[in-house]
Motif scaffolding. Structure first.
Motif, PDB file in Angstrom:
ATOM      1  N   GLU A  27       0.830  -1.207   0.000  1.00 43.20           N
ATOM      2  CA  GLU A  27       0.000   0.000   0.000  1.00 43.20           C
ATOM      3  C   GLU A  27       0.866   1.259   0.000  1.00 43.20           C
ATOM      4  OE1 GLU A  27      -2.336  -0.685   3.453  1.00 43.20           O
ATOM      5  OE2 GLU A  27      -3.603  -2.214   2.499  1.00 43.20           O
ATOM      6  N   GLU A  35      -5.416  -3.408  -6.385  1.00 49.82           N
ATOM      7  CA  GLU A  35      -5.743  -1.980  -6.407  1.00 49.82           C
ATOM      8  C   GLU A  35      -4.782  -1.210  -7.307  1.00 49.82           C
ATOM      9  OE1 GLU A  35      -7.282   1.782  -5.854  1.00 49.82           O
ATOM     10  OE2 GLU A  35      -8.164  -0.219  -5.686  1.00 49.82           O
ATOM     11  N   ARG A  80      -5.956  -1.866 -10.852  1.00 50.87           N
ATOM     12  CA  ARG A  80      -7.225  -1.167 -11.082  1.00 50.87           C
ATOM     13  C   ARG A  80      -7.003   0.328 -11.261  1.00 50.87           C
ATOM     14  NH1 ARG A  80     -10.323   2.264  -9.559  1.00 50.87           N
ATOM     15  NH2 ARG A  80      -8.952   2.809  -7.816  1.00 50.87           N
ATOM     16  N   TRP A  81      -6.162   0.917 -10.396  1.00 46.49           N
ATOM     17  CA  TRP A  81      -5.914   2.362 -10.470  1.00 46.49           C
ATOM     18  C   TRP A  81      -5.192   2.733 -11.759  1.00 46.49           C
ATOM     19  CZ3 TRP A  81      -1.269   5.174 -10.514  1.00 46.49           C
ATOM     20  CH2 TRP A  81      -1.425   6.562 -10.438  1.00 46.49           C
TER      21      TRP A  81
END
Length: 400
Positions: free
Chosen positions: A42, A103, A106-107
């Motif tokens: 992250e 993520e 996807r981003w």
């Protein structure tokens, strides 16, 4: 001492990282000391977003199969395939099960949607098609290279037919047998067929290079780059398999070095396309030699980062990640005489440290090397501080 160390700490932001460097590097390498921790992924995602928006970075390269990475790149640039399909087939080492990796993909796809190709983000895997238990068959890369050339150049220039490659390759099971990692006698890498394939792969790469002006004019730079990736991967895998069949004491040293050499070649190709964030284990990105205790004894080799840094100079930067605790894996509060212990005493939960200033502050006071109770975590080696541009320190890694 604590005050002096605190003076080197800054918030975890791209701007703080860039202030540690003489300029914008082509490869900004962010290492991690343990795989599988979502918190670290992250943080990587957030730094990449900031580098994209503030510093013009357009590529992220991660420690995953370079051939599979093409699936992810096709998805983020064109929308090819569903996100579920891409996460299943586009990442190796089980990285596709990570929520943070999902993520990221996807981003990137959302960011690229509607943007011209020149402004789009790109994804690259820079590891070879390798696992710690073995290596892939060279079939995919070798036949893709042959197919690329067969569709574009005079057939008389090809060193062989596709049927010849298929015959020499045989079944993939012979190449991927995990027993070959610990028993060289189980490897097909030094068979007569493998030797002939190495020569043919070399000839195909030479033909690709010799036809560069025509191929760039007839297709695109992306197509040419992809064909060169096929060539690097095919020759790299055949070389790796050859040494898997070796019985000398240097066998594992060679295999570790060859894996990182494949990584380095892929990183240099990524750098040629524009500035990129690189994310992998610290040991693959550090400037000094990497070491590992294997079943055959200790081995050491030059990492991909060391190789890339030697060629790129200030075009390569390395920020290592260091951790305080990973309590769900039995890694508790670090001893105060270690680098991690010194950083753990800082009030910040997360910070970026100027590693060279820290080394200068410590002077002749050499911190102890932390001993990890968990095999999956590699503490920061104090001897590497002066050859590291920065440290991203995370005080506590929660279980996710």
């Amino acid at each position: 001492m604590a005050t002096d160390i605190k003076d080197t700490a800054h918030a975890v932001e791209a701007d703080a990282v860039m202030q540690l460097l003489p300029g914008r590097p082509q490869l900004l390498a962010l290492g991690q000391p343990a795989h599988g921790e979502e918190t670290l992924l992250e943080l990587r995602n957030e730094l990449f977003r900031q580098l994209v928006e503030q510093e013009g970075y357009r590529t992220i390269a991660i420690e995953s199969d370079c051939m599979r990475g093409l699936v992810v790149d096709d998805h983020v640039t064109t929308g090819m395939g569903t996100l579920d399909e891409v996460m299943e087939h586009g990442l190796s080492h089980d990285w596709g099960t990570s929520a943070a990796n999902r993520e990221l993909v996807r981003w990137m796809r959302a960011y690229n949607d509607g943007r011209p190709a020149s402004e789009q983000l790109r994804f690259a895997g820079f590891d070879g098609p390798l696992e710690i238990t073995g290596a892939a068959s060279p079939r995919q890369a070798l036949t893709a290279l042959h197919g690329h050339l067969a569709a574009r150049v005079d057939a008389a220039l090809l060193p062989c037919t596709g049927e010849t490659l298929d015959r020499l390759l045989g079944t993939d099971d012979g190449w991927t047998d995990p027993a070959a990692m610990t028993d060289p006698a189980q490897s097909v890498g030094q068979s007569a067929e493998a030797g002939e394939l190495r020569l043919l792969a070399d000839d195909l790469v030479a033909l690709l290079d010799a036809q560069t002006p025509y191929l760039l004019a007839a297709t695109s730079r992306d197509d040419w780059d992809r064909a060169r990736l096929y060539g690097r991967t095919a020759t790299g895998l055949l070389r790796y398999h050859h040494w898997m069949a070796d019985t000398s004491p240097a066998r594992m040293t060679r295999l570790c070095a060859l894996r990182d050499l494949m990584m380095a070649h892929n990183l240099l190709a990524v750098a040629a396309r524009g500035p990129a964030l690189v994310h992998a284990h610290n040991s693959h990105l550090q400037r000094l030699k990497s070491t590992m205790q294997m079943w055959e004894g200790p081995v050491e080799w030059w990492s991909a980062g060391a190789l890339a840094s030697a060629q790129l100079g200030e075009g390569y930067a390395f920020v290592a990640t260091a951790l305080g605790t990973i309590r769900h894996h039995g890694v508790g509060t670090p001893p105060p005489d270690t680098v991690e212990g010194l950083l753990y005493a800082l009030p910040e939960d997360r910070c970026v440290i100027d590693a060279r200033r820290l080394a200068a502050t410590l002077g002749d006071t050499r911190p102890a090397l932390r001993v990890s109770p968990w095999f999956g975590y590699s503490p920061l080696d104090p001897a590497h501080l002066a050859d590291t541009d920065g440290i991203l320190f995370v005080k506590d890694v929660p279980q996710t």
